[in-house]
Design an enzyme around this catalytic site. Structure first.
Site, PDB file in Angstrom:
ATOM      1  N   HIS A  62       0.866  -1.169   0.000  1.00  0.00           N
ATOM      2  CA  HIS A  62       0.000   0.000   0.000  1.00  0.00           C
ATOM      3  C   HIS A  62       0.908   1.225   0.000  1.00  0.00           C
ATOM      4  O   HIS A  62       1.930   1.253   0.698  1.00  0.00           O
ATOM      5  CB  HIS A  62      -0.932   0.006   1.218  1.00  0.00           C
ATOM      6  CG  HIS A  62      -2.124  -0.889   1.039  1.00  0.00           C
ATOM      7  ND1 HIS A  62      -2.881  -1.349   2.096  1.00  0.00           N
ATOM      8  CD2 HIS A  62      -2.707  -1.392  -0.091  1.00  0.00           C
ATOM      9  CE1 HIS A  62      -3.862  -2.114   1.632  1.00  0.00           C
ATOM     10  NE2 HIS A  62      -3.780  -2.152   0.315  1.00  0.00           N
ATOM     11  N   ASP A  64       1.229   4.147   1.257  1.00  0.00           N
ATOM     12  CA  ASP A  64       1.723   4.881   2.427  1.00  0.00           C
ATOM     13  C   ASP A  64       2.822   4.135   3.157  1.00  0.00           C
ATOM     14  O   ASP A  64       3.383   4.653   4.125  1.00  0.00           O
ATOM     15  CB  ASP A  64       0.563   5.196   3.388  1.00  0.00           C
ATOM     16  CG  ASP A  64      -0.201   3.964   3.832  1.00  0.00           C
ATOM     17  OD1 ASP A  64      -0.514   3.113   2.972  1.00  0.00           O
ATOM     18  OD2 ASP A  64      -0.508   3.846   5.034  1.00  0.00           O
ATOM     19  N   HIS A 141      -4.480  -8.507   6.756  1.00  0.00           N
ATOM     20  CA  HIS A 141      -4.889  -7.220   6.211  1.00  0.00           C
ATOM     21  C   HIS A 141      -5.546  -7.505   4.858  1.00  0.00           C
ATOM     22  O   HIS A 141      -5.457  -8.620   4.341  1.00  0.00           O
ATOM     23  CB  HIS A 141      -3.653  -6.325   6.058  1.00  0.00           C
ATOM     24  CG  HIS A 141      -3.955  -4.884   5.795  1.00  0.00           C
ATOM     25  ND1 HIS A 141      -4.966  -4.199   6.410  1.00  0.00           N
ATOM     26  CD2 HIS A 141      -3.346  -3.981   4.966  1.00  0.00           C
ATOM     27  CE1 HIS A 141      -4.982  -2.956   6.000  1.00  0.00           C
ATOM     28  NE2 HIS A 141      -4.018  -2.795   5.105  1.00  0.00           N
TER      29      HIS A 141
END
Length: 314
Positions: A62, A64, A141
């Protein structure tokens, strides 16, 4: 070892919190856990030299958590870096980086060794050097995500100075003898042996983000001296945490408690929370030694001391 948080916010950047990045420093060597956008500027502000970075550990793909790697590699190249760099990440990052002109493996002035992690991994050692090993486990996740556990083994004759002082050792020459494996006599007539003041266990740092509470996170955090665990949401937003596959303050604190961790740092805080004091209090109600990770603060990771009677006459 010591830990320096550089970015503690979740995906949306806020004024006073950067995106995910943590520095683990050990005797001048630097290991970077996640590399969110802007990480190289935060390294500069923390006075941490990019040339000291030996390995980068990415939790998942991801943005970030890894977009800062492009600028970081570019700066390393412009600085004329020659030393090899290890990048541990879910499979796919190497192809993403190589697709960018100027920082592909053939363009850089230094070798990059990628350790590619596949979704079927269970427990895997991903990095090792004398005295330090890093292992990984999968987390839970929405995207394939892993956590990391860094274990530093004590040096053969590493002496706990505070413990030796408590036993009456005061002379620098006595400390040297203990480090050499020799017993010493204190002024009170008590003999201190090296085994009494030698560290018996190493230090453990665990990095667990982004995830729901899971067995992988529990295993990584087992008896950790310092655990960094995501706490994206308050306990009052537990449903949203479940829906987005994240953890609450309660989740992180309970995992730290069950794992036998010594200290918990909460990270990956949602941008919806400007004031984080109440989040810290929520975690402390479950696990008292909890706090919100403070960016640019240095957290020493201290080996556990052996238990013994301080007084020779007790």
């Amino acid at each position: 070892m010591e830990l320096i948080p550089l970015g503690t916010s979740s995906a949306s950047i806020v004024r006073d919190r950067g995106l995910s990045a943590y520095v683990l420093r050990d005797k001048g060597s630097v290991f970077l856990f996640d590399c969110g956008d802007g990480t190289q500027f935060r390294l500069l502000k923390a006075n941490i030299r990019r040339s000291r970075i030996k390995a980068i550990f990415i939790s998942h793909l991801h943005g970030d958590h890894y977009l800062g790697i492009f600028g970081l590699l570019t700066s390393m190249f412009l600085e004329g870096r020659k030393a090899p760099l290890t990048i541990v990440a879910p499979r796919g990052l190497a192809d993403i980086v190589d697709a960018h002109p100027g920082i592909s493996s053939s363009d850089l002035s230094f070798p990059v060794q990628y350790v590619n992690l596949d979704e079927d991994l269970e427990l895997e050692e991903v990095y090792r050097e004398p005295g330090l090993q890093v292992s990984t486990r999968p987390l839970e996740h929405g995207k394939f995500c892993v956590g990391y556990r860094a274990e530093k083994k004590p040096e053969p004759n590493q002496i706990d100075g505070k413990l030796a002082t408590a036993l009456g050792v005061t002379d620098p020459e006595q400390f040297q003898k203990l480090a050499q494996g020799l017993p010493v006599d204190t002024s009170s007539g008590y003999t201190v042996s090296p085994d009494q003041v030698r560290y018996q266990t190493g230090t453990v740092f665990a990095y667990v983000t982004d995830t729901r509470p899971c067995q992988g996170g529990l295993d990584l955090a087992n008896n950790a001296d310092l655990l960094v665990h995501e706490a994206t949401f308050s306990k009052s937003d537990a449903k949203h945490a479940r829906d987005t596959r994240h953890s609450t303050t309660d989740d992180a604190a309970l995992l730290a408690k069950n794992a036998g961790a010594k200290k918990l740092l909460l990270t990956h805080i949602s941008s919806r929370y400007r004031d984080t004091v109440f989040l810290e209090n929520e975690a402390r109600a479950v696990f008292p030694n909890s706090e919100i990770a403070q960016e640019y603060r240095t957290y020493p990771i201290v080996p556990e001391r052996i238990e013994l009677q301080i007084s020779p006459f007790a």
